[in-house]
Scaffold this active site. Structure first.
Site, PDB file in Angstrom:
ATOM      1  N   LYS A   1       0.824  -1.181   0.008  1.00 50.30           N
ATOM      2  CA  LYS A   1       0.063  -0.081   0.154  1.00 50.30           C
ATOM      3  C   LYS A   1       0.838   1.137   0.075  1.00 50.30           C
ATOM      4  O   LYS A   1       0.634   2.237  -0.892  1.00 50.30           O
ATOM      5  CB  LYS A   1      -0.783  -0.001   1.122  1.00 50.30           C
ATOM      6  CG  LYS A   1      -1.585   1.544   1.635  1.00 50.30           C
ATOM      7  CD  LYS A   1      -2.425   1.313   2.901  1.00 50.30           C
ATOM      8  CE  LYS A   1      -1.724   1.739   4.028  1.00 50.30           C
ATOM      9  NZ  LYS A   1      -1.326   3.014   4.496  1.00 50.30           N
ATOM     10  N   ASN A   2       1.823   1.244   0.797  1.00 49.28           N
ATOM     11  CA  ASN A   2       2.662   2.495   1.135  1.00 49.28           C
ATOM     12  C   ASN A   2       3.703   2.750  -0.058  1.00 49.28           C
ATOM     13  O   ASN A   2       4.266   3.918  -0.051  1.00 49.28           O
ATOM     14  CB  ASN A   2       3.175   2.658   2.349  1.00 49.28           C
ATOM     15  CG  ASN A   2       2.126   2.792   3.674  1.00 49.28           C
ATOM     16  OD1 ASN A   2       1.149   3.128   3.217  1.00 49.28           O
ATOM     17  ND2 ASN A   2       2.840   2.732   4.782  1.00 49.28           N
TER      18      ASN A   2
ATOM     19  N   CYS B   1      -4.419  13.115  12.770  1.00 47.54           N
ATOM     20  CA  CYS B   1      -5.432  11.943  12.566  1.00 47.54           C
ATOM     21  C   CYS B   1      -5.184  11.200  13.849  1.00 47.54           C
ATOM     22  O   CYS B   1      -4.687  11.414  14.866  1.00 47.54           O
ATOM     23  CB  CYS B   1      -4.785  10.913  11.427  1.00 47.54           C
ATOM     24  SG  CYS B   1      -3.031  10.370  11.474  1.00 47.54           S
TER      25      CYS B   1
ATOM     26  N   ARG C   1       0.214  15.280  12.418  1.00 51.63           N
ATOM     27  CA  ARG C   1       1.504  14.727  11.599  1.00 51.63           C
ATOM     28  C   ARG C   1       1.639  15.886  10.802  1.00 51.63           C
ATOM     29  O   ARG C   1       0.777  16.123   9.519  1.00 51.63           O
ATOM     30  CB  ARG C   1       0.733  13.570  10.928  1.00 51.63           C
ATOM     31  CG  ARG C   1       0.491  12.381  11.663  1.00 51.63           C
ATOM     32  CD  ARG C   1      -0.234  11.195  11.102  1.00 51.63           C
ATOM     33  NE  ARG C   1       0.640  10.709   9.804  1.00 51.63           N
ATOM     34  CZ  ARG C   1       0.211   9.687   9.163  1.00 51.63           C
ATOM     35  NH1 ARG C   1      -0.861   9.398   9.237  1.00 51.63           N
ATOM     36  NH2 ARG C   1       0.867   9.107   8.354  1.00 51.63           N
TER      37      ARG C   1
ATOM     38  N   ASP D   1       4.500   0.862  12.139  1.00 48.00           N
ATOM     39  CA  ASP D   1       3.211   0.331  11.631  1.00 48.00           C
ATOM     40  C   ASP D   1       3.118  -1.232  12.122  1.00 48.00           C
ATOM     41  O   ASP D   1       2.157  -1.670  11.736  1.00 48.00           O
ATOM     42  CB  ASP D   1       3.385   0.392   9.968  1.00 48.00           C
ATOM     43  CG  ASP D   1       3.284   1.688   9.316  1.00 48.00           C
ATOM     44  OD1 ASP D   1       2.846   2.605  10.331  1.00 48.00           O
ATOM     45  OD2 ASP D   1       3.498   1.953   8.315  1.00 48.00           O
TER      46      ASP D   1
ATOM     47  N   ARG E   1      -8.772   0.033   4.806  1.00 46.43           N
ATOM     48  CA  ARG E   1      -7.987   1.104   4.095  1.00 46.43           C
ATOM     49  C   ARG E   1      -6.483   0.567   3.675  1.00 46.43           C
ATOM     50  O   ARG E   1      -5.989   0.930   2.654  1.00 46.43           O
ATOM     51  CB  ARG E   1      -7.719   2.260   5.196  1.00 46.43           C
ATOM     52  CG  ARG E   1      -8.962   3.058   5.338  1.00 46.43           C
ATOM     53  CD  ARG E   1      -8.439   4.326   6.213  1.00 46.43           C
ATOM     54  NE  ARG E   1      -7.421   5.076   5.626  1.00 46.43           N
ATOM     55  CZ  ARG E   1      -6.588   5.729   6.235  1.00 46.43           C
ATOM     56  NH1 ARG E   1      -6.729   6.146   7.290  1.00 46.43           N
ATOM     57  NH2 ARG E   1      -5.648   6.292   5.593  1.00 46.43           N
TER      58      ARG E   1
END
Ligand code: EPU
Length: 421
Positions: free
Chosen positions: A22-23, A117, A122, A308, A400
């Site tokens: 994803k990233n 968030c 951030r 993460d 997500r």
């Protein structure tokens, strides 16, 4: 809003294919804004954040489609709109990585300033500092960052902040510098594999980026970039999550499509707590047959232990025979999962950016609330090993960033069901 109902106790066994990262996909899709002509992305995961990025790309004039083999085709057809509005950015902070490509290619970008968030405040000051160093004029207007430039000019830029470097900040500056005049040197660049993958795509398009994956990245600007076909790297965070799922359930899971070299810190930590991790050609096999041992862990930029995976590791350390200390050095407030794990009978004390996890004999199923993507993954791990039934509410957070997680866990024998409200 969907929820997951998980019945704990099954040992996960079998084989799971890890999706594309994803990233890596998010900034790489934004980088397609730099290209003349179409690009094709192989193994771009089909998950909510990628769909948000596709929406943004379409708003910015790209045509995007997914073919039968799951490849994403992206081609910019119209460069007239360079505005990423707040409604889009607030759904996904990574929208901010459209800033660098828009500025370099279209000389103008208007991107809503992302807010905080669930994992803390951030800021994006380093992104803006880097782009200003390349010659951009940047102002804040009505909550939007408005950036203008002629052709950007290469510069020497230091991208270190109070918590080390910045992953998307490095991506933004690197993307912008590919079309700048002359040489850009980024010092204290983020070394994450996702940054190196982005540089790989840029170079395949004709950019001249050297050193990505190290703290010093040197970019020689070129006149234009041409779309190409690029395969995304496997998702190291999804891989780490399944490795921990194998360990916490005393299972045996074979992970296909992984890069063990991207997972060194995770493998090291899992071995320390007594899991067995073995390479089998390109696959990794993780198994465990005992209670986990305690471990202390500090999250760090790559190649250190990733923030993460902090929440998922915490779920695992809840079941040791002693005390473990987890220190969060990237996002000091990223501990929303603690209160939910406490609802499942965990014993965790938080002191500033540190959590002291005292092992308990067992977790007990309970209704819990997902607060962010990785916290949700931790609650699923807790549910898989807890006695009884766990209901994880608000699973849109997990959607997500994980592709079909309940199918993958179900395929390994875990009891998890998605139900709509
Ligand atoms: N920071 C600043 N100023 C900046 C930018 C960052 O002070 O201008 C600070 C942040 O507040 C944080 C640290 O620097 O303390 C690192 O933040 P970074 O900019 O590296 O984070 P990011 O690029 O916004 C990416 C991932 C995150 C992951 C972090 C850290 C994407 C789309 N997001 O975010 O992933 O946690 O790097 O590795 O790549 C996730 O996937 O769940 C996720 C949150």
């Amino acid at each position: 809003m969907d929820k997951f109902i998980i019945t704990g106790g099954a040992r996960l066994k079998g084989s799971v294919r890890i999706s594309g990262s994803k990233n890596a996909t998010l900034p790489i899709l934004a980088a397609a804004l730099l290209a003349d002509g179409p690009s094709v992305f192989v193994d771009a995961p089909d998950l909510a954040d990628v769909r948000h990025m596709v929406d943004l790309m379409e708003q910015l004039g790209a045509r995007v489609s997914r073919d039968d083999e799951g490849r994403l085709h992206v081609e910019v057809a119209d460069e007239s709109n360079s505005h990423a509005p707040y409604d889009t950015v607030r759904k996904m902070r990574a929208s901010v990585c459209a800033l660098g490509p828009l500025l370099a290619k279209r000389k103008y970008a208007r991107v809503a300033m992302p807010g905080g968030c669930a994992i803390g405040s951030r800021p994006i000051d380093l992104h803006l500092r880097g782009l200003r160093a390349l010659g951009a004029e940047i102002e804040l207007e009505g909550g939007d960052i408005v950036a203008k430039a002629g052709r950007l000019k290469g510069a020497e830029i230091f991208l270190g902040g109070p918590f080390g470097s910045t992953v998307l900040g490095t991506a933004n500056v690197m993307m912008a510098a590919t079309l700048a005049e002359g040489r850009t040197v980024i010092e204290c660049a983020a070394c994450e594999p996702e940054v190196a993958d982005l540089a790989g795509y840029l170079n395949e398009m004709g950019a001249r980026v050297a050193g990505a994956g190290t703290p010093r990245v040197v970019i020689e600007g070129v006149e234009r970039l041409a779309g190409v076909c690029h395969r995304l790297i496997p998702d190291r965070i999804e891989a780490g999550t399944f490795m921990m799922a194998a360990a916490v359930t005393n299972g045996e899971v074979r992970l296909e499509n992984v890069r063990p070299d991207h997972l060194m810190a995770v493998v090291d930590k899992l071995r320390q707590i007594g899991a067995i991790v073995e390479s089998d050609g390109p696959a990794l096999v993780v198994s465990s047959s005992r209670h986990p041992a305690t471990a202390d862990v500090t999250t760090q930029p790559y190649p250190g232990f990733p923030t993460d995976l902090q929440a998922q590791l915490m779920a695992l350390l809840c079941l040791t025979d002693g005390n473990s200390v987890i220190t969060e050095k990237i996002y000091p407030d990223r501990f929303m999962h603690v209160a939910e794990l406490l609802r499942m009978g965990a014993n965790i004390r938080k002191e500033g950016p540190t959590a002291i996890v005292t092992g308990v004999k067992r977790l007990i199923g309970a209704p819990v609330m997902a607060s962010d993507l990785r916290a949700s993954a931790a609650l699923i791990l807790g549910g898989l090993v807890a006695h009884g039934t766990t209901t994880v509410n608000r699973v849109y957070h997990i959607d997500r960033g994980y592709e079909r997680i309940e199918r993958k866990i179900g395929g390994l024998g875990g009891h998890i069901e998605r139900v709509g409200e």
